[in-house]
Design a protein around this motif. Structure first.
Motif, PDB file in Angstrom:
ATOM      1  N   CYS A   1       5.223  -8.972   3.964  1.00 28.28           N
ATOM      2  CA  CYS A   1       4.192  -8.860   4.423  1.00 28.28           C
ATOM      3  C   CYS A   1       3.459 -10.366   4.727  1.00 28.28           C
ATOM      4  O   CYS A   1       2.502 -10.568   5.439  1.00 28.28           O
ATOM      5  CB  CYS A   1       3.133  -8.546   3.375  1.00 28.28           C
TER       6      CYS A   1
ATOM      7  N   CYS B   1       2.166 -14.568   1.238  1.00 27.41           N
ATOM      8  CA  CYS B   1       2.323 -15.667   0.288  1.00 27.41           C
ATOM      9  C   CYS B   1       2.567 -16.986   1.550  1.00 27.41           C
ATOM     10  O   CYS B   1       2.014 -17.960   1.107  1.00 27.41           O
ATOM     11  CB  CYS B   1       3.692 -15.626  -0.165  1.00 27.41           C
TER      12      CYS B   1
ATOM     13  N   CYS C   1      10.230  -7.328  -2.264  1.00 26.03           N
ATOM     14  CA  CYS C   1       9.233  -8.237  -1.287  1.00 26.03           C
ATOM     15  C   CYS C   1       9.089  -7.181  -0.021  1.00 26.03           C
ATOM     16  O   CYS C   1      10.121  -6.603   0.510  1.00 26.03           O
ATOM     17  CB  CYS C   1       9.818  -9.335  -0.966  1.00 26.03           C
TER      18      CYS C   1
ATOM     19  N   CYS D   1       0.322 -12.236  -3.904  1.00 25.63           N
ATOM     20  CA  CYS D   1       1.330 -11.277  -3.540  1.00 25.63           C
ATOM     21  C   CYS D   1       0.772  -9.837  -4.007  1.00 25.63           C
ATOM     22  O   CYS D   1       0.773  -9.630  -5.156  1.00 25.63           O
ATOM     23  CB  CYS D   1       2.716 -11.846  -4.278  1.00 25.63           C
TER      24      CYS D   1
HETATM   25  S1  SF4 Z   1       3.249 -11.844  -0.613  1.00 30.52           S
HETATM   26 FE1  SF4 Z   1       5.501 -12.704   0.039  1.00 30.52          FE
HETATM   27  S2  SF4 Z   1       6.745 -12.508  -1.729  1.00 30.52           S
HETATM   28 FE2  SF4 Z   1       4.854 -11.073  -1.836  1.00 30.52          FE
HETATM   29  S3  SF4 Z   1       5.487  -9.324  -0.645  1.00 30.52           S
HETATM   30 FE3  SF4 Z   1       4.494 -10.361   0.728  1.00 30.52          FE
HETATM   31  S4  SF4 Z   1       6.196 -11.567   1.648  1.00 30.52           S
HETATM   32 FE4  SF4 Z   1       6.981 -10.903  -0.185  1.00 30.52          FE
END
Ligand code: SF4
Ligand code: SF4
Length: 330
Positions: free
Chosen positions: A259, A262, A256, A305
């Protein structure tokens, strides 16, 4: 001679299906009734109650059968069924699914768990418990849970003719979706064959499980001052796990990158964050996990993701509880 071995005082054999929107309990009820009426010449009726009609919210489907010389003049929801079909076992957390089950009634549960675990969770001390991994069969055959549940229901309702159900499946699918006929018949047959039973004799004089009509939690006399509603629609106390349809997101924190994509798409703010510092000492939020209490299994987070840190996992008993990272509310 009557083919209905059990009947209530009005002459009905009654089935109640407890499910959530999207799992096909309404269609299963209709197909079951159609098979009994057209295949066996019984009188039958079927209707459903949807609540808010949203995918993921509780649904009930009711099926009544009686001999052809009996009129069906009772169109009320079934309160004391002979059979209850529980399409989604987590429903017991929010709905009194066993309400009104007769002492010689049969409870069918879609589950991979043991009889003992299910009895304990559902507080179902005696009577016949039938268990089928309806979701597992549906995944194997690329079909729906409702067809494997129907297979198990036919085994339970031993007066029903499985051939008439196979005919209903052909009739339902052959025009628009002919490629689905064989997988659905296989799914039905597996549900019929793979259902497991355990009976614990009811003690003498047992009266069954009392029917309870759900009452509003708050009303004119019981609401708090100011009319503040503390629970309904309150996302702190709401448990959405009963809305999941057999799958949930699994998080791998090793890949992870925090970012927050999600978090941006999740409709229920399931992601739990913690403040910290990046390598240069600047403040940053770090993802710590998923609060599965609020996760309804829409899987939007998996789609968004960018690193593949979120993947789809089949829900197994206890996984969500043991991997839940709970929000802390002050
Ligand atoms: S979308 Fe969520 S789980 Fe995926 S990398 Fe970004 S923070 Fe991590
Ligand atoms: S599946 Fe993902 S996006 Fe959907 S409710 Fe659960 S955590 Fe949120």
């Amino acid at each position: 001679m009557s083919i209905l071995t059990k009947k209530n005082e009005l002459g009905f054999f009654e089935i109640r299906l407890e499910s959530i929107g999207g799992m096909g309990a309404n269609l299963a009820g209709k197909m079951l009734a159609e098979s009994g009426v057209l295949g066996l010449g019984l009188n039958g009726s079927c209707f459903s109650s949807y609540g808010s009609e949203k995918k993921g919210s509780p649904v009930k489907s009711f099926v009544r059968f009686c001999e052809p010389d009996v009129d069906i003049r009772d169109h009320s929801p079934i309160e004391e069924p002979n059979v209850i079909g529980l399409f989604h076992e987590a429903l017991y957390k929010t709905v009194n699914v066993l309400s009104g089950l007769k002492p010689d009634g049969i409870l069918l549960v879609n589950s991979t768990r043991s009889f003992e675990e299910i009895r304990k969770d559902l507080n179902f001390p005696y009577g016949t418990l039938a268990v089928i991994d309806a979701m597992g069969i549906a995944i194997d055959e690329h079909t729906k849970v409702n067809t494997s549940m129907l297979g198990a229901l036919f085994r339970i309702c031993d007066f029903m003719d499985p051939d008439s159900m196979r005919e209903v499946i052909r009739h339902t699918f052959h025009k628009k979706y002919p490629h689905l006929v064989e997988p659905n018949i296989r799914t039905f047959d597996r549900g019929y064959q793979e259902v497991r039973f355990q009976t614990i004799e009811a003690p003498k004089g047992a009266t069954g499980i009392r029917f309870e009509r759900p009452q509003p939690l708050l009303g004119y006399e019981t609401q708090p001052l100011g009319g503040i509603i503390r629970t309904q629609g309150n996302s702190v106390l709401k448990d959405l796990s009963g809305s999941r349809q057999g799958f949930l997101p699994e998080l791998n924190l090793d890949t992870c990158i925090d970012c927050a994509n999600c978090d941006a798409v999740c409709p229920d703010l399931c992601f739990v964050w913690e403040s910290g510092e990046d390598k240069k000492g600047r403040p940053q939020m770090f993802l710590r996990g998923i609060d599965y209490q609020y996760c309804k299994g829409c899987l939007k987070c998996v789609e968004i993701c960018p690193t593949g840190s979120l993947t789809v996992r089949r829900e197994e008993a206890g996984y969500a509880d043991s991997h839940r990272v709970a929000h802390v509310f002050n």
